[in-house]
Scaffold this active site. Structure first.
Site, PDB file in Angstrom:
ATOM      1  N   ILE A  50       0.812  -1.232   0.000  1.00 12.36           N
ATOM      2  CA  ILE A  50       0.000   0.000   0.000  1.00 12.36           C
ATOM      3  C   ILE A  50       0.842   1.279   0.000  1.00 12.36           C
ATOM      4  CG2 ILE A  50      -0.256   0.172   2.540  1.00 12.36           C
ATOM      5  CD1 ILE A  50      -3.244   0.941   1.968  1.00 12.36           C
TER       6      ILE A  50
ATOM      7  N   GLY B 223       3.382   1.910  -1.849  1.00 16.01           N
ATOM      8  CA  GLY B 223       3.989   2.178  -3.151  1.00 16.01           C
ATOM      9  C   GLY B 223       3.165   3.135  -4.005  1.00 16.01           C
ATOM     10  N   GLN B 224       3.698   3.420  -5.191  1.00 18.50           N
ATOM     11  CA  GLN B 224       2.986   4.301  -6.136  1.00 18.50           C
ATOM     12  C   GLN B 224       1.561   3.786  -6.374  1.00 18.50           C
ATOM     13  OE1 GLN B 224       4.237   5.783 -10.436  1.00 18.50           O
ATOM     14  NE2 GLN B 224       3.602   3.662 -10.607  1.00 18.50           N
TER      15      GLN B 224
ATOM     16  N   ASP C 283       4.635  -8.591   6.175  1.00 18.31           N
ATOM     17  CA  ASP C 283       5.470  -8.835   5.010  1.00 18.31           C
ATOM     18  C   ASP C 283       4.897 -10.058   4.302  1.00 18.31           C
ATOM     19  OD1 ASP C 283       8.853  -8.325   4.424  1.00 18.31           O
ATOM     20  OD2 ASP C 283       7.715  -9.863   3.374  1.00 18.31           O
TER      21      ASP C 283
ATOM     22  N   SER D 283      10.157  -4.352  -6.950  1.00 19.82           N
ATOM     23  CA  SER D 283       9.604  -3.950  -8.250  1.00 19.82           C
ATOM     24  C   SER D 283      10.639  -3.462  -9.269  1.00 19.82           C
ATOM     25  CB  SER D 283       8.555  -2.850  -8.032  1.00 19.82           C
ATOM     26  OG  SER D 283       9.186  -1.710  -7.475  1.00 19.82           O
TER      27      SER D 283
ATOM     28  N   SER E 280       2.830  -8.492 -14.699  1.00 16.61           N
ATOM     29  CA  SER E 280       3.619  -7.441 -15.362  1.00 16.61           C
ATOM     30  C   SER E 280       3.942  -7.791 -16.808  1.00 16.61           C
ATOM     31  CB  SER E 280       4.930  -7.286 -14.581  1.00 16.61           C
ATOM     32  OG  SER E 280       5.890  -6.653 -15.365  1.00 16.61           O
TER      33      SER E 280
ATOM     34  N   GLU F 144       6.645  -7.362 -18.026  1.00 12.90           N
ATOM     35  CA  GLU F 144       8.014  -7.898 -18.006  1.00 12.90           C
ATOM     36  C   GLU F 144       7.979  -9.432 -18.209  1.00 12.90           C
ATOM     37  OE1 GLU F 144      10.857  -5.997 -17.798  1.00 12.90           O
ATOM     38  OE2 GLU F 144      12.253  -7.673 -17.616  1.00 12.90           O
TER      39      GLU F 144
ATOM     40  N   TYR G  66      13.179 -10.796 -12.056  1.00 10.92           N
ATOM     41  CA  TYR G  66      11.887 -10.167 -11.743  1.00 10.92           C
ATOM     42  C   TYR G  66      10.776 -10.792 -12.594  1.00 10.92           C
ATOM     43  CZ  TYR G  66       8.219  -6.594 -11.774  1.00 10.92           C
ATOM     44  OH  TYR G  66       7.006  -5.949 -11.704  1.00 10.92           O
TER      45      TYR G  66
ATOM     46  N   LYS H 288       7.558 -13.052 -11.408  1.00 13.20           N
ATOM     47  CA  LYS H 288       6.192 -12.590 -11.707  1.00 13.20           C
ATOM     48  C   LYS H 288       5.427 -13.639 -12.515  1.00 13.20           C
ATOM     49  CE  LYS H 288       5.513  -8.438  -9.927  1.00 13.20           C
ATOM     50  NZ  LYS H 288       4.341  -8.045  -9.129  1.00 13.20           N
TER      51      LYS H 288
ATOM     52  N   HIS I 241       3.891   1.912 -15.866  1.00 12.44           N
ATOM     53  CA  HIS I 241       2.998   3.034 -15.516  1.00 12.44           C
ATOM     54  C   HIS I 241       3.693   3.912 -14.495  1.00 12.44           C
ATOM     55  CE1 HIS I 241       2.001  -0.654 -13.379  1.00 12.44           C
ATOM     56  NE2 HIS I 241       1.715   0.085 -12.317  1.00 12.44           N
TER      57      HIS I 241
ATOM     58  N   ARG J 163       6.284   8.089  -8.760  1.00 11.39           N
ATOM     59  CA  ARG J 163       7.240   7.085  -9.192  1.00 11.39           C
ATOM     60  C   ARG J 163       8.591   7.357  -8.529  1.00 11.39           C
ATOM     61  NH1 ARG J 163       7.654   1.954 -11.088  1.00 11.39           N
ATOM     62  NH2 ARG J 163       7.774   1.868 -13.345  1.00 11.39           N
TER      63      ARG J 163
HETATM   64  O1  G4F Z   1      12.015   2.368 -15.649  1.00 11.04           O
HETATM   65  P1  G4F Z   1      12.589   1.017 -15.710  1.00 11.04           P
HETATM   66  O2  G4F Z   1      13.504   0.609 -14.610  1.00 11.04           O
HETATM   67  O3  G4F Z   1      11.350   0.016 -15.858  1.00 11.04           O
HETATM   68  P2  G4F Z   1      11.222  -1.517 -16.326  1.00 11.04           P
HETATM   69  O4  G4F Z   1      12.495  -2.232 -16.178  1.00 11.04           O
HETATM   70  O5  G4F Z   1      10.607  -1.522 -17.699  1.00 11.04           O
HETATM   71  O6  G4F Z   1      10.204  -2.095 -15.252  1.00 11.04           O
HETATM   72  C1  G4F Z   1       9.025  -1.408 -14.893  1.00 11.04           C
HETATM   73  O7  G4F Z   1       7.957  -1.823 -15.704  1.00 11.04           O
HETATM   74  C2  G4F Z   1       7.577  -3.202 -15.547  1.00 11.04           C
HETATM   75  C3  G4F Z   1       6.411  -3.453 -16.499  1.00 11.04           C
HETATM   76  O8  G4F Z   1       6.909  -3.879 -17.735  1.00 11.04           O
HETATM   77  C4  G4F Z   1       7.189  -3.444 -14.102  1.00 11.04           C
HETATM   78  F1  G4F Z   1       6.779  -4.726 -13.956  1.00 11.04           F
HETATM   79  C5  G4F Z   1       8.361  -3.132 -13.201  1.00 11.04           C
HETATM   80  O9  G4F Z   1       8.001  -3.321 -11.841  1.00 11.04           O
HETATM   81  C6  G4F Z   1       8.751  -1.683 -13.409  1.00 11.04           C
HETATM   82  O10 G4F Z   1       7.687  -0.887 -12.987  1.00 11.04           O
HETATM   83  O11 G4F Z   1      13.376   0.810 -17.079  1.00 11.04           O
HETATM   84  C7  G4F Z   1      12.790   1.063 -18.333  1.00 11.04           C
HETATM   85  C8  G4F Z   1      13.830   0.977 -19.422  1.00 11.04           C
HETATM   86  C9  G4F Z   1      14.659  -0.302 -19.404  1.00 11.04           C
HETATM   87  O12 G4F Z   1      14.813  -0.756 -20.728  1.00 11.04           O
HETATM   88  C10 G4F Z   1      16.023   0.131 -18.876  1.00 11.04           C
HETATM   89  O13 G4F Z   1      17.118  -0.647 -19.359  1.00 11.04           O
HETATM   90  O14 G4F Z   1      14.770   2.034 -19.225  1.00 11.04           O
HETATM   91  C11 G4F Z   1      16.083   1.537 -19.428  1.00 11.04           C
HETATM   92  N1  G4F Z   1      17.041   2.404 -18.716  1.00 11.04           N
HETATM   93  C12 G4F Z   1      18.059   3.108 -19.312  1.00 11.04           C
HETATM   94  N2  G4F Z   1      18.756   3.771 -18.397  1.00 11.04           N
HETATM   95  C13 G4F Z   1      17.091   2.622 -17.389  1.00 11.04           C
HETATM   96  C14 G4F Z   1      18.180   3.493 -17.187  1.00 11.04           C
HETATM   97  N3  G4F Z   1      16.316   2.179 -16.372  1.00 11.04           N
HETATM   98  C15 G4F Z   1      16.612   2.608 -15.110  1.00 11.04           C
HETATM   99  N4  G4F Z   1      15.824   2.188 -14.081  1.00 11.04           N
HETATM  100  N5  G4F Z   1      17.685   3.449 -14.859  1.00 11.04           N
HETATM  101  C16 G4F Z   1      18.502   3.912 -15.860  1.00 11.04           C
HETATM  102  O15 G4F Z   1      19.450   4.652 -15.620  1.00 11.04           O
END
Ligand code: G4F
Length: 323
Positions: free
Chosen positions: A10, A12-13, A59, A85, A126, A128, A152, A156, A182, A187
């Protein structure tokens, strides 16, 4: 009598927006909070509704607390949002991720079956889970093969499948929302959208001169968390338990996201964004674009935010923060 909802995750975002949404619909809202040694900020997303909800430390990996809360509350609806997440971090802590995201989900499901079997159960599944599977039309949907590419995603996928298994084996009302990325002003800033916006705002103020990112070429289908929690609730009001993709059907690369955000702040991202291998993943999910026709047709769900209005709201929020 008011319906009772129990939300794991609860703080979290999504958990905080969902709690607000359910309160607005007249629900009694109960939430499980994982204890953290730094109490400051831990529940900050719940500040505005704290007096209206019932929270309890617990938990999802601790069966005794789940059982205790489940027996006492006997909820009408259970939303299992608790998770580790962060996809890249799941490569650093794969066992913890599996314990929380896979076994944790099973613990909540099993406790629901034992103590509140009539409850409608929602699992935060997800996109993912798809890994690099894409249908020939360039979309992912409920029938797309799931071949995850991260600890992850693997965890999931276990939770997704056990929910389907419990639905059929025990006739539970247990459903999966397969949510694509999302975002929102809530976030955390280690996800890419918030990280880009927060740091671009700092750069625009002259407080920072570089933004280090990982892969700029992956593509994501980004919606707004507030729209997506409405979908979670609708999924549990449907006549039967089922699985639904929730997405926008539009995709953008990380590079495009940078370009748009920096442009909105009057800057050229190419002058500031650099790549650091530290932020790359051992295996990357390259492309996401969801087809949510089933949710639109069956649940009459439609998003209200556009990609642009979501970014504008996030920029406003980071711009309002004192630096
Ligand atoms: O924002 P991200 O970390 O999200 P990601 O990995 O897509 O996961 C999110 O979405 C999922 C749904 O598909 C959820 F299940 C999960 O819990 C989460 O909410 O990364 C998005 C993209 C990736 O391709 C990553 O490699 O951004 C790329 N990226 C590039 N530079 C980065 C960065 N991601 C992060 N976190 N930090 C960087 O510096």
């Amino acid at each position: 009598m008011a319906k009772k909802a129990l939300i794991t995750g609860i703080t979290g975002q999504d958990g905080s927006y969902l709690a607000e949404h359910l309160l607005s619909l007249g629900y009694e809202v109960y939430g499980l909070i994982r204890r953290n040694s730094i109490t400051e900020n831990q529940q900050s997303r719940l500040d505005s509704i704290a007096p209206l909800i019932h929270t309890e430390y617990g938990d999802v990996s601790d069966v005794s607390t789940i059982d205790r809360v489940m027996m006492r509350v006997r909820p009408d609806e259970v939303y299992n949002l608790a998770a580790q997440s962060h996809v890249r971090i799941s490569f650093d802590v794969p066992q913890y991720t599996a314990q929380t995201n896979a076994l944790g989900a099973l613990n909540v499901l099993e406790s629901t079956r034992a103590h509140s079997p009539g409850a409608h159960f929602y699992q935060a599944s997800s996109s993912e889970m798809f890994g690099n599977s894409v249908d020939p039309d360039g979309k992912q949907r409920e029938t797309t093969r799931m071949v995850p590419v991260s600890p992850y995603g693997c965890a999931k996928l276990f939770a997704f499948n056990i929910v389907r298994n419990y639905r059929r084996s025990y006739n539970l009302f247990a459903s999966n929302g397969i949510l694509f990325n999302h975002e929102s002003p809530r976030r955390a800033s280690n996800f890419v959208t918030s990280k880009i916006i927060k740091n671009a705002v700092l750069i625009s103020r002259g407080k920072l001169d570089k933004l280090e990112l990982g892969n700029l070429d992956s593509q994501r289908d980004w919606g707004h968390s507030k729209d997506y929690v409405r979908a979670m609730h609708l999924i549990l009001q449907h006549t039967e338990p089922d699985d639904f993709v929730i997405s926008t059907g539009q995709t953008h690369s990380i590079r495009e996201f940078c370009e748009i955000v920096f442009q909105k702040l009057g800057l050229d991202y190419r002058k500031y964004v650099v790549q650091n291998p530290k932020y790359m993943r051992p295996e990357e999910l390259r492309f996401l674009c969801g087809d949510c026709s089933k949710a639109k047709a069956t649940l009459h769900w439609t998003p209200t935010y556009t990609f642009d209005s979501m970014i504008d709201e996030m920029i406003r929020q980071w711009s309002d923060k004192p630096t």
